[in-house]
Design an enzyme around this catalytic site. Sequence first.
Site, short mmCIF file in Angstrom:
data_model
loop_
_atom_site.label_atom_id
_atom_site.label_comp_id
_atom_site.label_asym_id
_atom_site.label_seq_id
_atom_site.Cartn_x
_atom_site.Cartn_y
_atom_site.Cartn_z
N LYS A 288 0.86 -1.18 0.00
CA LYS A 288 0.00 0.00 0.00
C LYS A 288 0.90 1.24 0.00
CE LYS A 288 -4.21 1.65 2.25
NZ LYS A 288 -5.34 1.25 3.11
N GLU A 377 -19.02 -5.10 11.06
CA GLU A 377 -19.96 -4.33 11.86
C GLU A 377 -20.97 -5.22 12.58
OE1 GLU A 377 -19.01 -3.56 8.77
OE2 GLU A 377 -18.02 -1.63 9.06
N ARG A 405 -25.17 -1.93 8.10
CA ARG A 405 -24.85 -3.35 7.96
C ARG A 405 -25.38 -4.19 9.12
NH1 ARG A 405 -20.00 -4.66 4.66
NH2 ARG A 405 -20.86 -3.88 2.71
C1 LIG Z 1 -18.60 -1.75 5.64
C2 LIG Z 1 -17.42 -0.85 5.70
N1 LIG Z 1 -16.77 -0.68 6.87
C3 LIG Z 1 -15.72 0.15 6.94
C4 LIG Z 1 -15.28 0.80 5.83
C5 LIG Z 1 -14.13 1.80 5.93
N2 LIG Z 1 -12.98 1.36 5.14
C6 LIG Z 1 -12.71 1.89 3.93
S1 LIG Z 1 -11.35 1.24 3.25
C7 LIG Z 1 -11.09 0.27 4.57
C8 LIG Z 1 -9.90 -0.63 4.59
C9 LIG Z 1 -9.95 -1.63 3.51
O1 LIG Z 1 -8.84 -2.44 3.63
P1 LIG Z 1 -8.45 -3.42 2.48
O2 LIG Z 1 -9.64 -4.14 1.99
O3 LIG Z 1 -7.32 -4.24 2.95
O4 LIG Z 1 -8.02 -2.45 1.30
P2 LIG Z 1 -6.71 -1.52 1.19
O5 LIG Z 1 -7.11 -0.18 1.73
O6 LIG Z 1 -5.64 -2.14 1.99
O7 LIG Z 1 -6.42 -1.48 -0.24
C10 LIG Z 1 -12.06 0.45 5.55
C11 LIG Z 1 -12.10 -0.22 6.85
C12 LIG Z 1 -15.98 0.61 4.64
N3 LIG Z 1 -15.65 1.23 3.51
N4 LIG Z 1 -17.03 -0.22 4.60
#
Ligand SMILES: Cc1ncc(C[n+]2csc(CCOP(=O)(O)OP(=O)(O)O)c2C)c(N)n1
Length: 642
Positions: A288, A377, A405
């Site tokens: 990342k 969630e 959710r």
């Molecule tokens: C249901 C939900 N909960 C929380 C989030 C907030 N959120 C956005 S990106 C993220 C992290 C995602 O991590 P990953 O899938 O590993 O993707 P990366 O950012 O590492 O590419 C979170 C927790 C969200 N978008 N949707």
Amino acid sequence: MQVPAGKLLQQIDQPSDLKKFNEDDLEQISQELRQYIIDVVSVNGGHFAASLGVVELTVALHYVLNTPYDQLVWDVGHQAYGHKILTGRRDNFHTNRVHGGISGFPKRSESIFDTFGVGHSSTSISAALGMAVASQYKGETDRQHVAVIGDGSMGAGMAFEALNHAGIENSNLLVILNDNKISIDPNVGALKEYLADITTSKSYNRFRDDIAYVLNKLSAVGPDAFNIAKKIEKSIKGTLLKQSNFFEALKFRYFGPIDGHDVKHLVKVLNDLKDIPGPKLLHCVTVKGKGYALAEKDQTKWHAPGLFDKITGEIKKTVYEKPQPPKFQDVFGHTIIELAEQNSKIMGITPAMPSGSSLNLMMKAMPNRAFDVGIAEQHAVTFSAGLATQGLTPFCNIYSSFMQRAYDQVIHDVAIQKLNVVFCLDRAGLVGADGGTHHGAYDLAFMRCIPNMVVSSPMNEEELRNLMYTAQLDDAGPFVIRYPRGNGTMVDWKRPFKAIPVGKGRKICDGEELAILTIGAIGNEAVKAVAQLNTEGIYPAHYDLRFVKPLDEALLHEVFTKYQKVITVEDGCLEGGMGSAILEFMADNKYNAEVVRLGIPDLVVEHGEQPELWTDCGYDAAAIANRVRLMEVKPNAHTIAS
Ligand SMILES: Cc1ncc(C[n+]2csc(CCOP(=O)(O)OP(=O)(O)O)c2C)c(N)n1
């Protein structure tokens, strides 16, 4: 601000232009794409590190796939900037997340290349599977369906549900697991450790690259050869890996892990996988923030850093001469520690948002009492319910829109059992640049119809502290405290705790003829409106309801006895929200009054700065003042006693 794109990137208006280049050019195109993201995001803001990490994957996917005929689904979509740039939005990428500009997330109405609208996590496998099954049904056997999902999002229940289903559908689905070992904050959970084990298995990794190639070749020979090869492959994987492969157990063909920054290798593997039938998972290891050293080093900070100087890496912060009011999230973060120091029953829970909610402060100060449970969630709510059955008082902090959710868990696991769970709903109301998928528009409406719930919203920092204090007093039952994104209004916010009687509102000022009723921090817009109107000789009363459940009936009897005209203001949906509650009260008590309800109308509000959106929706200070004027309140010269 528009910035020039690199020499090759300039020539790519659509993926068909990308396909005209030789494979040897893809590294340079990737480099230019990365640079363009850095150039634009540094001056316009937005999500950053995630898109940098998938640059090569994005280029390879659009090079190999026949998009948009082949269906490419991005999970969450905060990493899809490269995809947007390669699919016709390069020249308006500088309007990303800006009011009236393109969305920060893939959106079907924005482009045919955006196959599925996203913003919330872990939906991509289900959506791509639906597309794959539809193609199969329609006989479109040549069509590819690809879901790109991060390791954080893979940990959510929905992703597991989709894998479980996809394994028994023989449809053409490729799941690409973008494993960068980080969510917004460090990823958590056993899956993360499992993925790390596979990535580091030396004996397996010597052999892995040939698997897709061999299977691809044998699929051309015929089904028998392919099936024999599959069996051999499975047993080799089983022998070389310390444990049986989780994805294979779910009937996926597992490939990888491969280097997600080697664009040519990605092209080769994706081409090989195209002809292998059935559900497949490609495990791609990426970094990342790749290519921007500071982002690689501090990935949480660079998830969405705001504006920054791309040369020095200095993140631009407005400098104020005087101290500023804190963010509501920080008031939560500091206050929960203060309360937990006094009350040993208090626990903190966040589903994957430690930094965003400021629960990271408690996780650091009291590691055994504060939990990041991953993007989960539903689990966060029921886990909190479990803690509450044992006499503890969990503060479950979830962004309002993500709480959608976990609605059944709120009702079934908490409210029906009347458990003492405090739901702190951060980012309630219109959130700004994240737009329609992220607005906390509905919580007042969907929480106030649940029996046993207390539903409250503070107008300022002191009120937030006092509501948190009140909620942890004995047997308060399920208790919602919703507060917005951004800063409050009080510099001097750390005041001694005072209990607030549950269901008791407060009068901000007395008035004549017309009363404004507000809930939450949007009440501060009404305060400004009243101040302006006072200069014009118009004196509306202003009440802060504080609770939409239970309603302050004494306060409302006073309002409807004294005032014939009422305006309700809420930073939430009009359908079923606070204004609706007031109308219900009126009808039930046979009051007659002219009522105007201001709030989020029955449509999906797009992105923009919060004040821009309040203006659009007609409940910023100017709009409130206008509504008062429109209700023909006569200018009146005398002073009102408060
Ligand atoms: C249901 C939900 N909960 C929380 C989030 C907030 N959120 C956005 S990106 C993220 C992290 C995602 O991590 P990953 O899938 O590993 O993707 P990366 O950012 O590492 O590419 C979170 C927790 C969200 N978008 N949707």
